[in-house]
Design a protein around this motif. Sequence first.
Motif, PDB file in Angstrom:
ATOM      1  N   VAL A  49       0.852  -1.193   0.000  1.00 50.28           N
ATOM      2  CA  VAL A  49       0.000   0.000   0.000  1.00 50.28           C
ATOM      3  C   VAL A  49       0.887   1.243   0.000  1.00 50.28           C
ATOM      4  O   VAL A  49       0.646   2.194  -0.754  1.00 50.28           O
ATOM      5  N   HIS A  50       1.933   1.235   0.830  1.00 52.71           N
ATOM      6  CA  HIS A  50       2.851   2.382   0.845  1.00 52.71           C
ATOM      7  C   HIS A  50       3.535   2.557  -0.516  1.00 52.71           C
ATOM      8  O   HIS A  50       3.735   3.685  -0.971  1.00 52.71           O
ATOM      9  N   TYR A  51       3.881   1.464  -1.158  1.00 51.91           N
ATOM     10  CA  TYR A  51       4.485   1.556  -2.485  1.00 51.91           C
ATOM     11  C   TYR A  51       3.525   2.251  -3.452  1.00 51.91           C
ATOM     12  O   TYR A  51       3.922   3.162  -4.190  1.00 51.91           O
ATOM     13  N   ALA A  52       2.264   1.823  -3.442  1.00 48.95           N
ATOM     14  CA  ALA A  52       1.267   2.445  -4.322  1.00 48.95           C
ATOM     15  C   ALA A  52       1.084   3.921  -3.979  1.00 48.95           C
ATOM     16  O   ALA A  52       0.968   4.766  -4.884  1.00 48.95           O
ATOM     17  N   GLN A  53       1.069   4.246  -2.691  1.00 56.43           N
ATOM     18  CA  GLN A  53       0.962   5.648  -2.284  1.00 56.43           C
ATOM     19  C   GLN A  53       2.135   6.454  -2.836  1.00 56.43           C
ATOM     20  O   GLN A  53       1.947   7.573  -3.320  1.00 56.43           O
ATOM     21  N   GLY A  54       3.331   5.891  -2.767  1.00 51.90           N
ATOM     22  CA  GLY A  54       4.511   6.572  -3.286  1.00 51.90           C
ATOM     23  C   GLY A  54       4.441   6.775  -4.791  1.00 51.90           C
ATOM     24  O   GLY A  54       4.801   7.840  -5.302  1.00 51.90           O
ATOM     25  N   ARG A  71       1.843   7.189  -6.477  1.00 47.97           N
ATOM     26  CA  ARG A  71       0.843   8.235  -6.734  1.00 47.97           C
ATOM     27  C   ARG A  71       1.286   9.595  -6.183  1.00 47.97           C
ATOM     28  O   ARG A  71       0.550  10.575  -6.298  1.00 47.97           O
ATOM     29  N   GLY A  72       2.459   9.650  -5.575  1.00 51.36           N
ATOM     30  CA  GLY A  72       2.975  10.909  -5.035  1.00 51.36           C
ATOM     31  C   GLY A  72       2.273  11.360  -3.763  1.00 51.36           C
ATOM     32  O   GLY A  72       2.241  12.551  -3.465  1.00 51.36           O
ATOM     33  N   GLU A  73       1.745  10.419  -2.995  1.00 54.27           N
ATOM     34  CA  GLU A  73       0.972  10.755  -1.801  1.00 54.27           C
ATOM     35  C   GLU A  73       1.801  10.777  -0.517  1.00 54.27           C
ATOM     36  O   GLU A  73       1.280  11.146   0.530  1.00 54.27           O
ATOM     37  N   LEU A  74       3.053  10.371  -0.566  1.00 56.16           N
ATOM     38  CA  LEU A  74       3.869  10.303   0.640  1.00 56.16           C
ATOM     39  C   LEU A  74       4.715  11.557   0.802  1.00 56.16           C
ATOM     40  O   LEU A  74       5.203  12.117  -0.162  1.00 56.16           O
ATOM     41  N   ASP A  75       4.875  11.964   2.061  1.00 57.08           N
ATOM     42  CA  ASP A  75       5.758  13.076   2.370  1.00 57.08           C
ATOM     43  C   ASP A  75       6.564  12.727   3.610  1.00 57.08           C
ATOM     44  O   ASP A  75       6.506  11.599   4.101  1.00 57.08           O
ATOM     45  N   GLY A  76       7.281  13.650   4.158  1.00 62.16           N
ATOM     46  CA  GLY A  76       8.154  13.397   5.287  1.00 62.16           C
ATOM     47  C   GLY A  76       7.462  12.906   6.535  1.00 62.16           C
ATOM     48  O   GLY A  76       8.068  12.232   7.364  1.00 62.16           O
ATOM     49  N   HIS A  97       4.358   8.498  10.195  1.00 64.56           N
ATOM     50  CA  HIS A  97       3.978   8.636  11.601  1.00 64.56           C
ATOM     51  C   HIS A  97       2.694   7.867  11.916  1.00 64.56           C
ATOM     52  O   HIS A  97       1.753   7.868  11.130  1.00 64.56           O
ATOM     53  N   THR A  98       2.675   7.245  13.089  1.00 67.91           N
ATOM     54  CA  THR A  98       1.474   6.564  13.558  1.00 67.91           C
ATOM     55  C   THR A  98       0.314   7.548  13.581  1.00 67.91           C
ATOM     56  O   THR A  98       0.451   8.656  14.085  1.00 67.91           O
ATOM     57  N   GLY A  99      -0.796   7.147  13.006  1.00 66.12           N
ATOM     58  CA  GLY A  99      -1.982   7.998  12.973  1.00 66.12           C
ATOM     59  C   GLY A  99      -2.077   8.900  11.762  1.00 66.12           C
ATOM     60  O   GLY A  99      -3.101   9.553  11.564  1.00 66.12           O
ATOM     61  N   SER A 100      -1.029   8.930  10.933  1.00 70.74           N
ATOM     62  CA  SER A 100      -1.119   9.751   9.721  1.00 70.74           C
ATOM     63  C   SER A 100      -2.121   9.113   8.770  1.00 70.74           C
ATOM     64  O   SER A 100      -2.348   7.895   8.806  1.00 70.74           O
ATOM     65  N   PRO A 101      -2.743   9.904   7.905  1.00 73.31           N
ATOM     66  CA  PRO A 101      -3.712   9.332   6.954  1.00 73.31           C
ATOM     67  C   PRO A 101      -3.106   8.221   6.095  1.00 73.31           C
ATOM     68  O   PRO A 101      -3.766   7.208   5.831  1.00 73.31           O
ATOM     69  N   GLU A 102      -1.859   8.390   5.697  1.00 73.53           N
ATOM     70  CA  GLU A 102      -1.214   7.387   4.845  1.00 73.53           C
ATOM     71  C   GLU A 102      -0.993   6.077   5.602  1.00 73.53           C
ATOM     72  O   GLU A 102      -1.194   4.982   5.063  1.00 73.53           O
TER      73      GLU A 102
END
Length: 70
Positions: free
Chosen positions: A16-21, A23-28, A32-37
Amino acid sequence: NRNPVDIIRTLAHELVHYAQGERGELDGGSWHTGSPEENQAHEQAGIMMREFDSKFPQFHLYQKNQSKFH
């Protein structure tokens, strides 16, 4: 000595994190625990595990009467 189910769930979470990346959805702060991503990765990994269990019940990854994997 990790349970294979834990390994598969971790892989699903990271996919899921790979797909988010992609799509350009990940940032610094995405990790973090609780982040939308991070919440999305947990949610989608759980869905993937339940769908896998439904399609391949012979592996019995998810117990229907419990709220967690075994």
